[in-house]
Design an enzyme around this catalytic site. Sequence first.
Site: not given
Length: 139
Positions: A32-33, A95, A101, A103
């Site tokens: 994750d960024i 979301q 996706h 996590h």
Amino acid sequence: MIKDDCIFCKIANGNIPSYCLYEDNYFKVVLDIEPSSKGHGLIIPKSHADNLFMLDEETASRALIIAKKVSPAIMEVLGCDGMNLLQNNGEAAGQTINHFHIHLIPRYKNDSVGIKWNKNSLSKEWAEKFVSEIKENIK
Ligand code: 5GP
Ligand code: ZN
């Protein structure tokens, strides 16, 4: 199906760079960024589905198998104490990217990740009515 304006379609199919932890024909697992904790990963299918409910059953099953495959490696390398799987559907549920996706959130004792809720009471009357309505509505 790939959606042209979807950032996760681009990441999963290699059109936007990412730190990739795992890849197969159907999925990419990337960092994750903006991680909630060190090692926060995202399991992203290569084919577009807005959320869990739009996902075909085979891909949905594979997503959990990948979580089971990749999470122990993350835990082993980081030496973390636990792992949350978090999957948001809809804006109200948090979301922000409308491409399904999961996590993978590594957890540490006394970390600052906040996945908590207030505990309320469950009434017998409400629960009995709800259970029967749900049974009628499962397709
Ligand atoms: P959601 O809130 O939809 O469940 O989670 C979306 C996640 O995607 C967020 O944790 C956010 O930090 C992450 N994210 C958003 N844009 C990018 C990106 O360009 N690359 C990566 N690797 N993660 C992203
Ligand atoms: Zn997409």
